[in-house]
Design a protein around this motif. Structure first.
Motif, short mmCIF file in Angstrom:
data_model
loop_
_atom_site.label_atom_id
_atom_site.label_comp_id
_atom_site.label_asym_id
_atom_site.label_seq_id
_atom_site.Cartn_x
_atom_site.Cartn_y
_atom_site.Cartn_z
N THR A 130 1.17 63.50 33.01
CA THR A 130 -0.19 64.22 33.07
C THR A 130 -1.03 63.88 34.20
O THR A 130 -1.06 62.76 34.68
N ILE A 131 -1.34 64.98 35.21
CA ILE A 131 -2.04 64.57 36.36
C ILE A 131 -3.52 64.64 36.23
O ILE A 131 -3.92 65.53 35.60
N GLY A 132 -4.25 63.67 36.71
CA GLY A 132 -5.83 63.70 36.55
C GLY A 132 -6.34 62.85 37.56
O GLY A 132 -5.88 62.21 38.47
N GLN A 143 -5.75 58.87 46.25
CA GLN A 143 -4.88 58.45 44.89
C GLN A 143 -5.10 59.40 43.75
O GLN A 143 -6.25 59.65 43.60
N VAL A 144 -4.11 59.61 43.19
CA VAL A 144 -4.10 60.32 41.82
C VAL A 144 -3.77 59.79 40.58
O VAL A 144 -2.66 58.83 40.80
N LYS A 145 -4.19 60.25 39.49
CA LYS A 145 -3.87 59.45 38.15
C LYS A 145 -2.51 59.89 37.49
O LYS A 145 -2.68 61.27 37.34
N LEU A 146 -1.46 59.29 37.11
CA LEU A 146 -0.48 59.82 36.51
C LEU A 146 -0.45 59.06 35.16
O LEU A 146 -0.16 57.95 35.30
N GLU A 172 3.55 53.58 23.18
CA GLU A 172 2.97 53.07 24.33
C GLU A 172 2.84 53.82 25.36
O GLU A 172 3.23 55.15 25.32
N LYS A 173 1.83 53.82 26.00
CA LYS A 173 1.32 54.63 27.43
C LYS A 173 1.59 54.15 28.60
O LYS A 173 1.69 52.62 28.66
N VAL A 174 1.90 54.81 29.48
CA VAL A 174 1.91 54.26 30.91
C VAL A 174 1.24 55.02 32.00
O VAL A 174 0.82 56.27 31.76
N THR A 175 0.42 54.25 32.51
CA THR A 175 -0.32 54.86 33.79
C THR A 175 -0.09 54.33 35.23
O THR A 175 0.09 53.05 35.36
N ALA A 176 -0.05 55.13 36.08
CA ALA A 176 0.16 54.94 37.57
C ALA A 176 -0.54 55.68 38.31
O ALA A 176 -1.12 56.69 37.94
N TYR A 177 -0.71 55.13 39.69
CA TYR A 177 -1.43 55.88 40.65
C TYR A 177 -0.80 56.08 41.92
O TYR A 177 0.13 55.52 42.18
N SER A 178 -0.56 57.49 42.17
CA SER A 178 0.03 57.95 43.12
C SER A 178 -0.69 58.44 44.28
O SER A 178 -1.78 59.11 44.33
N THR A 179 -0.02 58.08 45.62
CA THR A 179 -0.90 58.47 46.69
C THR A 179 -0.25 59.75 47.04
O THR A 179 1.07 60.03 47.37
N VAL A 180 -1.23 60.71 47.40
CA VAL A 180 -0.60 62.14 48.05
C VAL A 180 -0.92 62.30 49.59
O VAL A 180 -1.91 61.84 50.04
N THR A 181 0.03 62.90 50.11
CA THR A 181 0.10 63.01 51.57
C THR A 181 0.61 64.63 51.63
O THR A 181 1.30 65.15 50.90
N LEU A 182 0.19 65.12 52.91
CA LEU A 182 0.70 66.55 52.98
C LEU A 182 1.54 66.64 54.14
O LEU A 182 1.53 66.01 55.22
N GLU A 193 2.11 54.00 43.50
CA GLU A 193 1.81 52.62 43.83
C GLU A 193 2.53 51.77 42.78
O GLU A 193 3.38 52.15 41.98
N ASP A 194 2.12 50.51 42.99
CA ASP A 194 2.81 49.42 41.90
C ASP A 194 2.91 49.91 40.49
O ASP A 194 1.60 50.31 39.99
N LEU A 195 3.95 49.88 39.76
CA LEU A 195 3.86 50.35 38.35
C LEU A 195 3.61 49.16 37.52
O LEU A 195 3.87 48.27 37.86
N PRO A 196 3.07 49.73 36.25
CA PRO A 196 2.74 48.57 35.40
C PRO A 196 4.03 47.98 35.07
O PRO A 196 5.16 48.65 34.87
N PRO A 197 4.20 46.76 34.36
CA PRO A 197 5.33 46.18 33.71
C PRO A 197 5.83 46.84 32.56
O PRO A 197 4.92 47.63 31.83
N LEU A 198 7.07 47.32 32.51
CA LEU A 198 7.68 48.24 31.41
C LEU A 198 8.63 47.37 30.60
O LEU A 198 9.14 46.31 31.22
N PRO A 199 8.54 47.51 29.34
CA PRO A 199 9.36 46.83 28.49
C PRO A 199 10.93 46.86 28.43
O PRO A 199 11.39 45.81 27.83
#
Length: 249
Positions: A130-132, A143-146, A172-182, A193-199
């Motif tokens: 989900t993009i937000g 940055q955009v929330k994924l 479990e939920k996962v949240t990451a932040y993505s930098t957007v460029t054109l 960017e850095d992903l949270p630790p995944l199990p």
């Protein structure tokens, strides 16, 4: 003294008539320009057109307009082949040169902007993601929330979770932040960017491959020469400047 007063009254009346005629000419011209843009851009709604500068008639005689502001409605584009609505499409056109037949024009300078909502972009989001809006601080960095359920994101990434490890991802939920460029004026590049630790070992690299992707955008109005993208509260805002931009197709 009476003759001077009479002369002043005549001047005021003539000046008023000239202003009225000038404004009527502007109104007519704005309507004609709006229809031309609507036709050339294939729009479903009439654009708003405002021609700046006074007097207008002398600009026409010089075949050059100081500034024209255009707002476009009913604009659609395609994002990775899916049709989406483009909102808040605006262009400020300066030093507009009109050809001798008054059938085409070129803007010496053009500033354009447009926005695509996160809801519209969601149609082309990676599976399970989900993009937000990422908040003001992160948005200022582009940055955009994924986010998404980890099980869905893993599935979207093509990761087969072993049955014995499914309890680690279910719920479990996962949240990451993505930098957007054109890129190249028509492609949004997403870089997580850095992903949270995944199990689960090996899951991170596949999730990153899912999140790091290019999103192709086609069909923006030709008056918009886009070179920047920013993360706004309601979606991605595109902007750009151009020189010698043709205003008709």
């Amino acid at each position: 003294m009476r003759a001077l007063r009479t002369l002043l009254i005549v001047v005021v009346i003539l000046g008023g008539l000239f202003v009225a005629a000038d404004r009527a000419a502007v109104y007519f011209a704005e309507g004609q320009v709006a229809q031309k843009i609507k036709s050339s851009q294939g729009l479903t709604h009439d654009p708003s057109v405002s021609i700046k500068g006074f007097p207008f008639l002398t600009q026409v005689l010089d075949s050059s307009l100081t500034e024209v502001q255009v707002g476009l409605g009913g604009v659609s584009a395609t994002v990775d082949g899916r049709t989406v609505e483009v909102t808040e499409v605006n262009a400020i056109l300066k030093r507009v040169r009109i050809d001798s037949s008054f059938t085409s024009a070129t803007a010496g300078e053009a500033d354009g902007s447009a926005q695509i909502s996160y809801a519209a972009l969601q149609q082309s989001a990676p599976k399970g993601v989900t993009i937000g809006y990422a908040g003001a601080e992160r948005a200022a960095k582009g940055q955009v929330k994924l986010s998404g359920a980890l099980a869905d994101v893993a599935e979207g990434a093509g990761f087969q979770v072993p049955a014995a490890l499914k309890p680690l991802v279910n719920g479990e939920k996962v949240t990451a932040y993505s930098t957007v460029t054109l890129v190249n004026g028509d492609t949004v590049r997403w870089k997580a960017e850095d992903l949270p630790p995944l199990p689960i070992p090996g899951l991170e690299s596949q999730v990153r491959d899912l999140l790091d992707h290019d999103m192709k955008i086609d069909g923006m109005p030709s008056t918009l020469k886009l070179d920047k993208v920013a993360a706004a509260e309601d979606g991605l805002r595109f902007s750009g400047t151009g020189k010698d931009v043709s205003l008709t197709s």
